[in-house]
Design a protein around this motif. Structure first.
Motif, PDB file in Angstrom:
ATOM      1  N   SER B 207       0.919  -1.184  -0.153  1.00 18.81           N
ATOM      2  CA  SER B 207      -0.037  -0.071   0.056  1.00 18.81           C
ATOM      3  C   SER B 207       0.921   1.116  -0.114  1.00 18.81           C
ATOM      4  O   SER B 207       0.589   2.215  -0.738  1.00 18.81           O
ATOM      5  CB  SER B 207      -0.913  -0.114   1.161  1.00 18.81           C
ATOM      6  OG  SER B 207      -0.436   0.251   2.252  1.00 18.81           O
ATOM      7  N   ARG B 208       2.057   1.183   0.769  1.00 20.72           N
ATOM      8  CA  ARG B 208       2.943   2.316   0.710  1.00 20.72           C
ATOM      9  C   ARG B 208       3.478   2.579  -0.696  1.00 20.72           C
ATOM     10  O   ARG B 208       3.540   3.505  -1.349  1.00 20.72           O
ATOM     11  CB  ARG B 208       3.940   2.133   1.567  1.00 20.72           C
ATOM     12  CG  ARG B 208       4.815   3.277   2.240  1.00 20.72           C
ATOM     13  CD  ARG B 208       6.142   2.841   2.879  1.00 20.72           C
ATOM     14  NE  ARG B 208       6.853   2.115   2.058  1.00 20.72           N
ATOM     15  CZ  ARG B 208       8.028   1.421   2.570  1.00 20.72           C
ATOM     16  NH1 ARG B 208       8.331   1.454   3.654  1.00 20.72           N
ATOM     17  NH2 ARG B 208       8.776   0.537   1.706  1.00 20.72           N
ATOM     18  N   TYR B 211       0.858   4.078  -2.918  1.00 23.37           N
ATOM     19  CA  TYR B 211       1.061   5.441  -2.772  1.00 23.37           C
ATOM     20  C   TYR B 211       1.808   6.037  -3.750  1.00 23.37           C
ATOM     21  O   TYR B 211       1.747   7.321  -4.435  1.00 23.37           O
ATOM     22  CB  TYR B 211       0.812   5.905  -1.137  1.00 23.37           C
ATOM     23  CG  TYR B 211       0.543   7.323  -1.370  1.00 23.37           C
ATOM     24  CD1 TYR B 211      -0.387   7.920  -1.311  1.00 23.37           C
ATOM     25  CD2 TYR B 211       1.952   8.030  -1.033  1.00 23.37           C
ATOM     26  CE1 TYR B 211      -0.732   9.234  -1.315  1.00 23.37           C
ATOM     27  CE2 TYR B 211       1.732   9.517  -1.039  1.00 23.37           C
ATOM     28  CZ  TYR B 211       0.488  10.053  -1.086  1.00 23.37           C
ATOM     29  OH  TYR B 211       0.505  11.532  -1.076  1.00 23.37           O
TER      30      TYR B 211
END
Lengths: 289, 231
Positions: B207-208, B211
């Protein structure tokens, strides 16, 4: 460092003594400096963990150096929201793992993301999407869900997503990794086309044969430092440097050395680094024209 | 089953039809079968859905029937109990257990069939929508209906990364099996624990990364994309 004066004039993207350490203490970059010239095909090479990806994340402003400066067209990067938006519309970054970059299940939706973020109208964005699909040769994938695509196809969708933003610089983090030879050839041809249209292309890779015939400039990183900047010819002349950085010699150069050792070619001539150069050298010696 | 539905959604004959019209049709079927407790109405809805799916969407009838059996099995167990009653007045069939009379009353049977068909009609209507509409089109429809962006953005990401998660899980299980991770019960428990923990960590890291990748293309507050080009 070939012709410093000239490189200063054409300098498009510059890093000066940048330092960066990851929160866990790993050194990412160690007083790294480098210069990218406008309109060039640049290869960034170095062992795993030498700082290639970290450098790339600095060049589009994702990471900010703890010390040192990065300049784009002579101006220091502006890390404000507005500054980053402008920077990222002009410097596109293609990530190594396509599953990280592709967020929509629809190929065209994913490609339309960047252009719409740049504030283009839906009609303009649509045009960009169509063009990107065409240029990357994936128009037939338009209606396929992303999770049904092969690795190579996903890779091309990623490039299309950046191409659609028409950046002046396109940076690719190991675009050839895991691709089969045909897939790699397609990507290289695509990058050549982008470059011919004026885009500065920067990519990291490990295949020195490709560096030898594809790149105009090479930057070698080792433990977060730049240890070489120049053209492939002068890089491959430095055996100790290659060895120290864990880089291989391109096969035509190795072949040339073998032929010299066997007495089939005269020593002392400028050593060829790619296939064409090798053939020329053989031609000159054996087929007197 | 999810994969069957998803595959058909992307490859059926009605894929490029307007999601609005497909949504309306499904809604119409849903309302019809839920508001009219008449077996004939529900049966018509089911047959209509089956016809549209097989003729227009070119879905094999067999696939549709197979998909229907899953909810049908559920519904059957639920509705069967309604048909049975103690000492039925208008018994169709009955039997005595000790001093009790247990049987199926005509009314109970009628109620059970009506309920079963109503539920199946509603299910068939929804099947019609999900089998003909790719998820990205459904999300587009929800956007058109003014669903809050945060919800539809989450749907978009959830949908895409469900597949990534599945692939990662599958790859990790295969790798664990290759090193004898599931040969004994004890091994299986341990391997499964490691799998779960790693999937969680990987999802966080991913998820990082996601982003970062979105930001590299100018993401700020919402996932702006073009509607899919149809036709």
């Amino acid at each position: 460092m070939i012709n410093t004066v000239n490189s200063k004039i054409n300098s498009l993207l510059e890093a000066e003594h940048i330092e960066f350490a990851y929160p866990d203490g790993t050194t990412g970059l160690n007083r790294l400096s480098m210069t990218i010239r406008q309109g060039r095909k640049v290869a960034v090479v170095g062992a795993n963990g030498s700082g290639k990806s970290t450098l790339f994340l600095h060049l589009n402003g994702t990471l900010k150096p703890h010390r040192g400066a990065i300049r784009f067209q002579g101006k220091e990067l502006d890390y404000s929201r507005k500054g980053l938006r402008e920077l990222r519309s002009r410097i596109g970054l293609v990530f190594q793992d396509p599953d990280v970059q592709l967020f929509s299940a629809s190929v065209e939706q994913d490609i339309s993301f960047g252009p719409l973020n740049m504030g283009l109208s839906p009609a303009e964005a649509r045009q960009r999407v169509d063009e990107a699909l065409e240029v990357t040769g994936i128009s037939d994938l338009r209606h396929r869900p992303v999770h049904g695509l092969s690795y190579g196809q996903k890779k091309r969708v990623c490039i299309a997503g950046i191409y659609a933003m028409k950046p002046e610089v396109i940076i690719l983090d190991e675009p050839l990794a895991w691709l089969d030879p045909v897939g790699a050839k397609h990507i290289l041809a695509l990058l050549d086309r982008l470059n011919a249209a004026g885009t500065t292309v920067i990519m990291s890779l490990h295949q020195m044969d490709i560096v030898a015939h594809w790149a105009q400039d090479v930057i070698v990183l080792n433990k977060g430092e730049t240890v070489f900047e120049g053209n492939p010819l002068s890089l491959f002349a430095q055996d100790d440097l290659l060895h120290r950085c864990g880089l291989e010699t391109p096969w035509p150069l190795e072949m040339y050395h073998d032929l010299v050792r066997m007495g089939l070619l005269p020593p002392g001539e400028a050593a060829p680094v790619d296939k064409r150069g090798l053939l020329d050298t053989i031609n000159r010696k054996w087929c007197k024209r | 089953m999810i994969f069957t539905i998803d595959q058909w959604a992307w490859s059926n004959g009605l894929r490029d039809a307007s999601p609005r019209r497909k949504g309306l049709a499904a809604l119409f079927g849903l309302i019809l079968s839920l508001s009219f407790p008449l077996p004939a109405v529900s049966a018509t809805v089911i047959i209509l859905a089956a016809l549209l799916l097989t003729v227009k969407a070119r879905l094999p009838l067999q696939t549709f029937l197979k998909l229907m059996t899953v909810p049908a099995a559920f519904l059957l167990t639920g509705t069967v109990t309604i048909a049975f009653s103690l000492s039925p007045v208008d018994a169709v069939w009955q039997t005595s257990i000790y001093s009790y009379m247990i049987g199926i009353s005509a009314q109970g049977l009628h109620e059970a069939t009506t309920l079963l068909l109503r539920s199946l009609g509603a299910t068939a209507s929804l099947y019609f929508f999900v089998l003909t509409t790719p998820m990205v089109d459904a999300i587009e429809l929800f956007n058109d209906l003014r669903t809050p962006r945060i919800l539809t953005d989450l749907m978009l990401l959830t949908y895409r990364f469900t597949f990534v998660l599945m692939e990662t899980t599958q790859a990790m299980i295969t790798a664990q099996e290759a090193r004898l991770g599931y040969t004994t019960t004890a091994n299986s428990f341990r391997s499964f624990g490691i799998l779960a923990a790693n999937l969680f960590i990987r999802s966080l890291l991913r998820s990082r990364d996601l982003y970062t990748a979105l930001a590299a293309r100018g993401y700020e507050d919402e996932l702006r994309v073009l509607p899919r080009k149809r036709g």
